[in-house]
Design a protein around this motif. Structure first.
Motif, PDB file in Angstrom:
ATOM      1  N   MET A  96       0.849  -1.175   0.000  1.00 62.77           N
ATOM      2  CA  MET A  96       0.000   0.000   0.000  1.00 62.77           C
ATOM      3  C   MET A  96       0.891   1.232   0.000  1.00 62.77           C
ATOM      4  O   MET A  96       1.967   1.248   0.558  1.00 62.77           O
ATOM      5  N   GLN A  97       0.425   2.232  -0.652  1.00 69.03           N
ATOM      6  CA  GLN A  97       1.175   3.477  -0.737  1.00 69.03           C
ATOM      7  C   GLN A  97       0.736   4.391   0.397  1.00 69.03           C
ATOM      8  O   GLN A  97      -0.435   4.461   0.736  1.00 69.03           O
ATOM      9  N   THR A  98       1.703   5.051   0.984  1.00 69.64           N
ATOM     10  CA  THR A  98       1.392   5.969   2.062  1.00 69.64           C
ATOM     11  C   THR A  98       2.364   7.143   2.013  1.00 69.64           C
ATOM     12  O   THR A  98       3.428   7.043   1.428  1.00 69.64           O
ATOM     13  N   GLU A 134      12.267   4.298  -0.541  1.00 69.41           N
ATOM     14  CA  GLU A 134      11.323   3.218  -0.256  1.00 69.41           C
ATOM     15  C   GLU A 134      12.038   1.994   0.302  1.00 69.41           C
ATOM     16  O   GLU A 134      11.601   1.400   1.299  1.00 69.41           O
ATOM     17  N   GLU A 135      13.147   1.634  -0.320  1.00 69.96           N
ATOM     18  CA  GLU A 135      13.882   0.463   0.141  1.00 69.96           C
ATOM     19  C   GLU A 135      14.497   0.702   1.528  1.00 69.96           C
ATOM     20  O   GLU A 135      14.495  -0.193   2.369  1.00 69.96           O
ATOM     21  N   ILE A 136      14.998   1.905   1.772  1.00 67.77           N
ATOM     22  CA  ILE A 136      15.538   2.251   3.098  1.00 67.77           C
ATOM     23  C   ILE A 136      14.454   2.089   4.158  1.00 67.77           C
ATOM     24  O   ILE A 136      14.685   1.497   5.217  1.00 67.77           O
ATOM     25  N   VAL A 137      13.271   2.603   3.893  1.00 72.70           N
ATOM     26  CA  VAL A 137      12.167   2.507   4.853  1.00 72.70           C
ATOM     27  C   VAL A 137      11.774   1.045   5.067  1.00 72.70           C
ATOM     28  O   VAL A 137      11.580   0.606   6.210  1.00 72.70           O
TER      29      VAL A 137
END
Length: 56
Positions: free
Chosen positions: A13-15, A37-40
């Protein structure tokens, strides 16, 4: 005999989140990871493994 099967569902899901850009940049330099995104995602996985190991 008891067989336990784990089924993992991957829900994408996108947030929108507010993150310290300097912290993200530092993490990207240290790890060589190229996207925020990958870091998160890695940070979430690490926090789950380190903080809540019994939940896996």
């Amino acid at each position: 005999m008891c067989i336990i099967i784990h089924i993992r569902r991957c829900i994408i899901m996108q947030t929108n989140i507010v993150i310290d850009d300097k912290l993200i940049e530092e993490a990207m330099k240290i790890t060589g990871i190229k996207t925020k995104e990958e870091i998160v995602n890695i940070a979430l996985l690490l926090s789950k493994c380190c903080l809540f190991p019994c939940l896996d």
